[in-house]
Design a protein around this motif. Structure first.
Motif, short mmCIF file in Angstrom:
data_model
loop_
_atom_site.label_atom_id
_atom_site.label_comp_id
_atom_site.label_asym_id
_atom_site.label_seq_id
_atom_site.Cartn_x
_atom_site.Cartn_y
_atom_site.Cartn_z
N ASP A 124 50.66 59.12 45.31
CA ASP A 124 50.70 59.73 44.08
C ASP A 124 49.97 59.34 43.08
N PHE A 125 50.24 57.74 42.90
CA PHE A 125 49.41 57.09 41.84
C PHE A 125 47.84 57.39 42.30
N ASP A 126 47.39 57.05 43.47
CA ASP A 126 46.16 57.33 43.85
C ASP A 126 45.42 58.58 43.65
N LEU A 150 47.21 47.73 38.47
CA LEU A 150 47.85 48.65 37.53
C LEU A 150 48.87 49.44 38.41
N LYS A 151 48.76 49.85 39.60
CA LYS A 151 49.81 50.49 40.45
C LYS A 151 50.93 49.79 40.55
N GLN A 152 50.86 48.37 40.93
CA GLN A 152 51.81 47.49 40.94
C GLN A 152 52.62 47.42 39.84
N VAL A 153 52.10 46.98 38.73
CA VAL A 153 52.80 47.00 37.43
C VAL A 153 53.52 48.34 37.07
N LEU A 154 52.77 49.42 37.08
CA LEU A 154 53.34 50.56 36.84
C LEU A 154 54.69 51.00 37.74
N PHE A 155 54.71 50.71 38.57
CA PHE A 155 55.90 50.92 39.58
C PHE A 155 56.80 49.80 39.32
#
Length: 196
Positions: A124-126, A150-155
């Motif tokens: 979903d992020f991608d 970015l994905k890791q930090v957002l999750f």
């Protein structure tokens, strides 16, 4: 207070939700009523008891850039509210600071919740990131490594704010009357960052 702008700042790789640190900064601001003074005092006194001055200043700068976007009512709730209210205010602050996260909250998280698809997938992020590249050229310059970060930090932030649970399932946001009033006084559209 600032309105959301169309430019994406993607500098949220360095920090998470920063709950306790943000509350300390908000408490200091409630006494000083001046962000420059808050920054100086917090740095001079090493408010977070960090080991290095550089990480203290970086974190402090990030927190202030988020909190200064909030209304006085919202800041008061951050200081005096229940844990759920504090987390909701901090999630709002992150969404205000980063239009990318605001749009992800409204267009992905809220929509998935409303269509009863509760799991937020890495995909979903991608997909969201790729769709925004069409409108924001700056995203094209982001490396694959930074994108993963970015994905890791957002999750991580979504979990800390209890927007999603440990299994990445969306959690319904139960908004108190105080939250609705504090956020609604800024702009009703900001309530859309919460899945409900």
């Amino acid at each position: 207070m600032s309105q959301l702008n169309n430019k994406y700042s993607m500098t949220f790789t360095t920090c998470s939700l920063l709950v306790q640190e943000s509350i300390k900064v908000a408490e200091l601001f409630s006494k000083e009523k001046d962000w420059k003074k808050v920054s100086k005092i917090a740095a001079d006194e090493n408010l977070f008891q960090y080991r290095t001055v550089s990480s203290l200043k970086r974190t402090l700068s990030e927190i202030i850039s988020r909190l200064k976007l909030l209304s006085e009512d919202a800041l008061n709730l951050l200081i005096n509210g229940y844990k759920e209210e504090q987390l909701q205010i901090l999630w709002l602050a992150v969404c205000l600071r980063y239009p990318f996260i605001y749009e992800f909250s409204v267009e992905v998280i809220r929509e998935k919740y409303r269509s009863m698809q509760y799991k937020i997938e890495q995909f979903d992020f991608d997909a969201f990131f790729n769709s925004k590249m069409n409108y924001h050229e700056s995203l094209e310059n982001i490396t694959e490594t930074t994108r993963k970060k970015l994905k890791q930090v957002l999750f991580k932030m979504m979990k800390e704010a209890e927007i999603i649970d440990k299994d990445d399932n969306v959690q319904v946001a139960l908004l108190s009357d105080r939250i609705i009033k504090a956020i609604g006084s800024m702009d009703q559209k900001y309530l859309m960052v919460f899945p409900n």
